[in-house]
Design an enzyme around this catalytic site. Structure first.
Site, PDB file in Angstrom:
ATOM      1  N   PHE A 113       0.856  -1.189   0.000  1.00 48.35           N
ATOM      2  CA  PHE A 113       0.000   0.000   0.000  1.00 48.35           C
ATOM      3  C   PHE A 113       0.888   1.233   0.000  1.00 48.35           C
ATOM      4  O   PHE A 113       1.711   1.417   0.896  1.00 48.35           O
ATOM      5  CB  PHE A 113      -0.939   0.044   1.205  1.00 48.35           C
ATOM      6  CG  PHE A 113      -1.855   1.236   1.145  1.00 48.35           C
ATOM      7  CD1 PHE A 113      -2.972   1.218   0.327  1.00 48.35           C
ATOM      8  CD2 PHE A 113      -1.575   2.395   1.856  1.00 48.35           C
ATOM      9  CE1 PHE A 113      -3.798   2.327   0.226  1.00 48.35           C
ATOM     10  CE2 PHE A 113      -2.396   3.507   1.759  1.00 48.35           C
ATOM     11  CZ  PHE A 113      -3.512   3.473   0.944  1.00 48.35           C
ATOM     12  N   ASP A 170       9.190   3.072   1.126  1.00 50.05           N
ATOM     13  CA  ASP A 170       8.036   3.831   1.610  1.00 50.05           C
ATOM     14  C   ASP A 170       7.973   3.675   3.130  1.00 50.05           C
ATOM     15  O   ASP A 170       7.543   2.647   3.646  1.00 50.05           O
ATOM     16  CB  ASP A 170       6.770   3.296   0.939  1.00 50.05           C
ATOM     17  CG  ASP A 170       5.532   4.067   1.360  1.00 50.05           C
ATOM     18  OD1 ASP A 170       5.589   4.797   2.378  1.00 50.05           O
ATOM     19  OD2 ASP A 170       4.501   3.946   0.678  1.00 50.05           O
ATOM     20  N   LYS A 210       2.758  10.936   8.189  1.00 56.52           N
ATOM     21  CA  LYS A 210       2.216  10.493   9.479  1.00 56.52           C
ATOM     22  C   LYS A 210       3.030  11.012  10.663  1.00 56.52           C
ATOM     23  O   LYS A 210       2.925  12.173  11.012  1.00 56.52           O
ATOM     24  CB  LYS A 210       2.127   8.964   9.488  1.00 56.52           C
ATOM     25  CG  LYS A 210       1.081   8.451   8.475  1.00 56.52           C
ATOM     26  CD  LYS A 210       0.822   6.983   8.656  1.00 56.52           C
ATOM     27  CE  LYS A 210      -0.148   6.431   7.642  1.00 56.52           C
ATOM     28  NZ  LYS A 210      -1.524   6.442   8.111  1.00 56.52           N
ATOM     29  N   THR A 247       1.281  24.077  -4.338  1.00 52.01           N
ATOM     30  CA  THR A 247       0.941  25.386  -3.793  1.00 52.01           C
ATOM     31  C   THR A 247       1.717  25.697  -2.519  1.00 52.01           C
ATOM     32  O   THR A 247       2.396  26.707  -2.423  1.00 52.01           O
ATOM     33  CB  THR A 247      -0.567  25.477  -3.513  1.00 52.01           C
ATOM     34  OG1 THR A 247      -1.260  25.356  -4.756  1.00 52.01           O
ATOM     35  CG2 THR A 247      -0.920  26.815  -2.876  1.00 52.01           C
TER      36      THR A 247
END
Lengths: 388, 388
Positions: free
Chosen positions: A180, A289, A320, A344
């Protein structure tokens, strides 16, 4: 100003003087209780609420104990979804804001940064470099340098705008079963954990290798597990060769140090070392990851430190517990032009202010050693239960 | 507590008493000045800095004037990258936090929410629904209801995990030349504005229609512009038919009400009405990307309100001036299961606290009418210059 300090401290004190509850305590016949159910019904008018467990009283939650709006006190060993680095209302974070010398400065700084959220990629505030150095860069495992630039052909620039080769090359990314990596189209295309993440979304046809399925207890299945990991590595090599022949070469290999969302799946240090060797041989970049595993819960700040890799991974992603999302990268992957990696806000300086304090608390409290110690204690207890 | 209030107010007062400068003022021989250049060199050790214009002194910036760390005061008519809804240090935002009755409550609320950033999708705080209603939902143009669920076959669930049909259907999304929708793989695949966003990234092969290129002054090219818009609409219809025949039907059409990143490109209300009609006929969803245009700068809160569409668009995306990113959607698009649309934090309640105040200021100050008035004044001035 003493009056200012006293007043603020008296309010904050209520939270710092909370001690962690001794045990969970459920006061409603079921969880979620009536207040949570009522609030969930209200929220349901605006969005799907199937993922809402209960509504939380953040002021009364403490340490590893979460208190819901009905007053139920539950042990939260996952710290929400691995996203609260020090649990609820950690005293050192609260105290840092109540020290007289920090207080007003901290409040105004925080509010000022909130009120004028900077577009960090173009208009950073003066203290941004310092904040970056004392927070995120302090947990980077590697220095980085610049590489030279290369020029691009007119055809590459033009075709890139229309999603065509050579400007938009047909590159693929290799991922593992049960992985995931996230929700964007690319990250979701590398995720294979649960159907409700995936169903109905178009996804790129990229190579997917088997993640090792080890047998336990490890000491009884040494040979079987070695063979399993070797089979998975062989498949990685084979897929990279196949996709290169298809004209969609594997640009990167993405893997979690411990698969979290797809089950609590571990592989050995030898597996990750072998994976890095294959990447080095085939020219694929290795991306680890660490969104779920980074931040210290494994006993090292980054879980991949357990693997003793011979080289730094090419990319390490985080979020996290690091309070913001991003990635570390090697010098080879540094963009040679501005705006290539940009958005942004490019993060949020408020999160760096807090992360600095989180890292200091982990350091000062020896929390990495503590995680290892408590982890061993928990594992021993589980093994004792199993024997019994 | 009066002492608390006085002290905080005396500090905040320095900012609220700032008046907007009368004109820009450059005090260094060039911009960026020496302090900005020094800080940029430091930041350059960690990341590419080609997009950094200068470092900003956020405390001294006010209204539409940005003050850099060298003391240069520049007119910022773009409010960074369209991302500061009320300019720098808007007095009403600062004053809201200095009212005695709001002060302590506001500070502690803000800090509390910062310290324990909730995973909103699963563990929202008790005041979350209220905050949602008074901020984001108050600018939604449409009520929404629920639809029934449908069931999925085992084959769909299984194949979705491996990126294969039927679970991962081959759907495409139609976008326009010069569009810009973002940086993720899907959004970038629909963007065609500048090569440095695109080059080297693999991209889906999806249909791209021409965005109307109008000729000015509009009143002199009425017929030509109508024909141009009709040609573009005809191409949209043709592409939707072609991609359906290829077995990759167009699930959605994505368009900006005013193209911003790809040039200041406008199309008429008739064009957008026609586009919505084609979507309705072909079953494609219409997604209006209001990330750059939403928030009031067009004289309406959403730029697409100028188009007088006969039906609500299916999706309206927002970010920047809305202080957080997300989308409004029609009842048909509401997910029927949890975790389908989900991520770690699902936004940030601190931003809702601030957005509520921003919206109140826009309302109380009549800022939408003001934007229309000032916009007309600017346009008249430009036309007068042109004649002269």
């Amino acid at each position: 100003d003493p009056a200012f300090t006293r007043l603020y401290q008296s309010v904050a004190l209520a939270q710092t003087q909370l001690t962690e509850p001794k045990r969970p305590c459920v006061v409603t016949p079921e969880v979620p209780g009536p207040k949570s159910r009522q609030l969930t019904a209200q929220l349901n008018s605006y969005q799907n609420t199937d993922a809402v467990h209960f509504f939380v009283d953040y002021e009364r939650s403490h340490g590893n104990y979460v208190v819901d709006v009905d007053g139920n006190c539950l042990l939260d060993i996952f710290t929400q979804i691995s996203s609260l680095p020090l649990g609820y209302n950690h005293p050192s974070i609260i105290e840092a804001t109540t020290k007289p010398e920090n207080l007003l400065c901290c409040l105004l700084n925080t509010l000022g940064t909130l009120i004028n959220r900077p577009a960090l990629g173009s208009y950073p505030p003066a203290d941004f470099v310092d904040r970056l150095v004392t927070s995120l860069m302090s947990v980077s495992k590697r220095n980085r340098q610049l590489r030279g630039s290369r020029s691009y052909s007119e055809e590459e620039l033009r075709s890139s705008l229309m999603n065509q080769t050579p400007g938009s090359p047909k590159l693929s990314f290799l991922s593992f079963t049960n992985a995931f990596h996230g929700r964007g189209m690319g990250a979701l295309g590398m995720s294979h954990a649960k159907w409700f993440h995936k169903l109905d979304f178009p996804a790129p046809d990229w190579p997917i290798a088997r993640f090792p399925q080890l047998q336990y207890p490890l000491e009884e299945f040494t040979r079987e597990n070695q063979e399993e990991e070797q089979r998975c590595l062989d498949q990685v090599r084979e897929l990279i060769e196949t996709w290169a022949k298809r004209g969609e070469p594997v640009a990167g290999v993405c893997v979690e140090p411990i698969q979290a969302e797809g089950g609590d799946n571990h592989a050995s240090a030898a597996f990750f070392q072998g994976l890095q060797d294959i990447c080095a041989e085939t020219g694929a970049y290795l991306m680890l990851d660490e969104v779920q595993t980074g931040g210290g819960a494994s006993g090292r700040f980054w879980a991949h430190e357990h693997f003793e890799l011979r080289r730094s991974p090419d990319v390490v992603t985080f979020s996290k517990k690091l309070l913001s999302g991003g990635f570390f990268f090697t010098e080879e992957l540094r963009p040679t032009e501005g705006y290539r990696i940009y958005n942004t806000w490019v993060g949020d300086p408020v999160r760096l202010i807090l992360l600095e304090q989180v890292l200091k608390t982990i350091q000062d409290g020896g929390l990495l050693a503590n995680a290892e110690h408590v982890g061993q204690h928990l594992l021993d207890g589980l093994k004792a239960l199993q024997v019994g």
